[in-house]
Design a protein around this motif. Structure first.
Motif, PDB file in Angstrom:
ATOM      1  N   UNK A 166       0.823  -1.203   0.000  1.00  0.00           N
ATOM      2  CA  UNK A 166       0.000   0.000   0.000  1.00  0.00           C
ATOM      3  C   UNK A 166       0.863   1.261   0.000  1.00  0.00           C
ATOM      4  N   UNK A 167       1.993   1.221   0.736  1.00  0.00           N
ATOM      5  CA  UNK A 167       2.899   2.353   0.715  1.00  0.00           C
ATOM      6  C   UNK A 167       3.468   2.600  -0.671  1.00  0.00           C
ATOM      7  N   UNK A 168       3.844   1.535  -1.351  1.00  0.00           N
ATOM      8  CA  UNK A 168       4.360   1.661  -2.711  1.00  0.00           C
ATOM      9  C   UNK A 168       3.300   2.243  -3.636  1.00  0.00           C
ATOM     10  N   UNK A 169       2.051   1.778  -3.475  1.00  0.00           N
ATOM     11  CA  UNK A 169       0.978   2.258  -4.354  1.00  0.00           C
ATOM     12  C   UNK A 169       0.700   3.739  -4.158  1.00  0.00           C
ATOM     13  N   UNK A 170       1.014   4.266  -2.960  1.00  0.00           N
ATOM     14  CA  UNK A 170       0.831   5.696  -2.683  1.00  0.00           C
ATOM     15  C   UNK A 170       2.094   6.515  -2.954  1.00  0.00           C
ATOM     16  N   UNK A 171       3.104   5.865  -3.525  1.00  0.00           N
ATOM     17  CA  UNK A 171       4.340   6.579  -3.801  1.00  0.00           C
ATOM     18  C   UNK A 171       5.173   6.850  -2.573  1.00  0.00           C
ATOM     19  N   UNK A 172       4.968   6.057  -1.499  1.00  0.00           N
ATOM     20  CA  UNK A 172       5.719   6.238  -0.257  1.00  0.00           C
ATOM     21  C   UNK A 172       6.297   4.890   0.186  1.00  0.00           C
ATOM     22  N   UNK A 173       7.257   4.359  -0.557  1.00  0.00           N
ATOM     23  CA  UNK A 173       7.873   3.085  -0.155  1.00  0.00           C
ATOM     24  C   UNK A 173       8.658   3.243   1.137  1.00  0.00           C
ATOM     25  N   UNK A 174       8.754   2.175   1.908  1.00  0.00           N
ATOM     26  CA  UNK A 174       9.473   2.237   3.174  1.00  0.00           C
ATOM     27  C   UNK A 174      10.023   0.863   3.535  1.00  0.00           C
ATOM     28  N   UNK A 175      10.903   0.864   4.516  1.00  0.00           N
ATOM     29  CA  UNK A 175      11.437  -0.363   5.110  1.00  0.00           C
ATOM     30  C   UNK A 175      10.680  -0.629   6.408  1.00  0.00           C
ATOM     31  N   UNK A 176      10.317  -1.873   6.631  1.00  0.00           N
ATOM     32  CA  UNK A 176       9.618  -2.260   7.866  1.00  0.00           C
ATOM     33  C   UNK A 176      10.527  -3.198   8.653  1.00  0.00           C
ATOM     34  N   UNK A 177      10.838  -2.808   9.884  1.00  0.00           N
ATOM     35  CA  UNK A 177      11.713  -3.603  10.739  1.00  0.00           C
ATOM     36  C   UNK A 177      10.951  -3.959  12.011  1.00  0.00           C
ATOM     37  N   UNK A 178      11.006  -5.200  12.414  1.00  0.00           N
ATOM     38  CA  UNK A 178      10.393  -5.598  13.684  1.00  0.00           C
ATOM     39  C   UNK A 178      11.428  -6.307  14.549  1.00  0.00           C
ATOM     40  N   UNK A 179      11.395  -5.993  15.833  1.00  0.00           N
ATOM     41  CA  UNK A 179      12.394  -6.495  16.768  1.00  0.00           C
ATOM     42  C   UNK A 179      11.782  -7.585  17.640  1.00  0.00           C
TER      43      UNK A 179
END
Length: 564
Positions: A166-179
């Motif tokens: 969904x972020x890519x589709x809105x032009x806002x790609x991101x990295x998701x990190x979980x600890x």
């Protein structure tokens, strides 16, 4: 749909079912060169996944119940194609009345736990990113801290594939990190012996080392270590503030800030007694007794030396959150004088926390899920006894009676709110649900915002109240339903679209209004007129944040007596 919402509520508390269940042999692989070695991950549905990457030495043997030790050994070529391990979990009691037995057994099934590979060697990271991301992409980073009452949880539960797409589709790609961090007695064991040994709040220290790992390694995955937003739900949300307040607000590492913004979904400040409080010692002594360590000269070392099953069973012998004692948690972050110099409410009031832009909010009916286990509370006197004995042992009975008295005894006033005389499985349910939700989540959020605004008036914050599950029998818009609605978008309606859009904009600009699509309402800062964005399934509106003001004022005036 409504008939399935009780199981879904349980899934929301214990984690949602992962959607990345395609066999690994059917997935493409991708590799990233890091300072630790070459990480080999999997690629599916336009998202690349790298899981189980160690950031600390295995906390086993003599490293059990000790602060995490940073991993320095080379991993060579490391297989990160799976889901990664889970830390030892605290399962729920299946004893008691029928309701408790049914809920306990449901939560102990793989459908709701969705946790495999439990092991003490669990201090690992999971990284997900859009397929094809290059090392020089400098994408902003969501750092996710899972919830689960500090008793259970794992990055396994939270597959960010749909969020990333969904972020890519809105032009806002991101990295998701979980600890991955230690929970239950492995990560939050209290007691004077623990305090003296410097072994308190280990789960928070695990989270902090995970943030440091991001600073050292995320650029290799295409992330920007200067654009990290910490985000959590429930215990993860409480942990977000605790990371802001750790070491009295010191959030730097190698001269750089570990994060620049925060999102808190259902949780902020939890007023707590110190690690060596009387109740805390009772938890420690029970674990020591169950582990067969009562006669030991060094009971803490005895716990370290115990075999895995013995310590696990001992740590899990104390009450869990889905039980009669509810959110009077056995395990939670507590002041230790170092990592947490004081109770979180005091740290907030005195400005001893990271002054970062933040989004914070709640579900409308936070307390309903936790009020299912006290059907013996049939009178106001019962309710006063319950809070006096289970929660607030420093408060006088008169104080507790005053607090209870700020909540109307009328069924129409309780939670799930705005449902008249309906949804009351036992006489004090709605009143108890309203109180539990306010004390732990909703009104504590307001009091935190008031403290934060006074301490740092120029730091922006936005707040919300979610009502998108209004009408769900008994539960209303229950605690954990945002995982189903917002994180996974199970119902792709206005609520999921709007909240995800706000969060993506916030991640990129530290303002949820910058770059949101048309049709999404403007969200004013909380300090402007103390309004909440009240979000429904098909629309949102502004709501004055002044409901239950008498209760809020009483809580503010008596906070010192309300530590758990």
């Amino acid at each position: 749909m409504k008939g399935f919402l009780l199981p879904l509520a349980l899934a929301g508390l214990a984690g949602a079912v992962p959607i990345d269940s395609q066999p690994l042999e059917e997935r493409a692989t991708v590799s990233v060169a890091t300072s630790q070695g070459t990480m080999v991950g999997s690629s599916l549905l336009g998202v690349e996944n790298f899981a189980g990457i160690p950031f600390a030495d295995p906390p086993v043997g003599n490293l059990r119940l000790r602060p995490p030790q940073r991993s320095t050994k080379s991993l060579g070529t490391f297989d990160a194609t799976g889901l990664g391990p889970a830390c030892p979990q605290m399962f729920f009691s299946t004893e008691g009345d029928l309701l408790l037995s049914v809920l306990g057994n449901l939560l102990n099934t793989p459908l709701f736990q969705t946790i495999t590979g439990q092991t003490e060697d669990c201090l690992t990271m999971r990284v997900q990113r859009p397929a094809g991301t290059k090392a020089n992409a400098k994408l902003p980073v969501f750092f996710w801290i899972f919830g689960g009452a500090f008793e259970l949880g794992s990055p396994q539960m939270y597959d960010a594939t749909s969020l990333i797409r969904n972020g890519v589709s809105q032009g806002k790609p991101f990295i998701f990190v979980s600890v991955n961090y230690r929970v239950g007695g492995f990560g939050f064991l209290p007691g004077k012996e623990v305090l003296a040994d410097g072994a308190a709040n280990l789960g928070l220290l695990d989270q902090r080392m995970g943030l440091e790992w991001v600073q050292d390694n995320i650029a290799a995955f295409g992330g920007d270590p200067t654009k990290v937003t910490i985000w959590g739900e429930s215990a993860g949300s409480i942990s977000v503030f605790d990371q802001m307040a750790l070491y009295g607000g010191n959030y730097t590492y190698k001269g750089n800030k570990l994060f620049r913004a925060g999102i808190m979904n259902s949780g902020s400040i939890v007023p707590a007694d110190p690690v060596d409080c009387e109740r805390c010692q009772g938890v420690y002594d029970k674990v020591v007794e169950e582990a067969g360590c009562s006669g030991s000269k060094d009971s803490l070392q005895c716990l370290r030396d115990a075999d895995y099953d013995t310590f696990l069973n001992a740590a899990n012998s104390v009450p869990g959150t889905l039980s009669y004692t509810s959110v009077a948690l056995s395990y939670l972050p507590r002041p230790d004088g170092i990592a947490l110099p004081d109770s979180p409410d005091v740290l907030a009031q005195t400005g001893q926390y990271a002054p970062i832009p933040m989004i914070i909010g709640d579900q409308e009916d936070e307390g309903t899920l936790f009020a299912l286990f006290q059907p013996n509370l049939t009178t106001e006197a019962d309710l006063i006894d319950y809070f006096s004995t289970v929660f607030f042992q420093k408060a006088t009975r008169e104080q507790v009676a005053d607090l209870v008295g700020t909540y109307s005894s009328a069924l129409s006033a309780g939670s799930p709110f705005r449902t008249g005389i309906l949804n009351s499985p036992y006489p004090q349910f709605k009143r108890l649900a309203a109180m539990l939700g306010d004390l732990v989540f909703t009104l504590s959020r307001r009091l935190f915002l008031e403290s934060a605004t006074a301490a740092n008036p120029d730091v922006p914050s936005w707040s919300y109240l979610a009502s998108y599950d209004y009408g769900t029998p008994i539960l209303g818009t229950f605690h954990g339903s945002d995982i189903l609605q917002v994180f996974y978008g199970i119902l792709p309606n206005y609520a999921s679209k709007a909240i995800q859009s706000y969060y993506f904009s916030f991640l990129y600009t530290m303002d949820p209004n910058n770059g949101t699509p048309s049709g999404i309402a403007k969200w004013p800062q909380w300090k402007e007129s103390k309004q909440l964005l009240n979000i429904y399934s098909s629309f949102s509106k502004l709501l004055k944040d002044d409901f239950r003001s008498t209760s809020a004022q009483w809580i503010a005036d008596n906070a010192a007596a309300l530590h758990i």
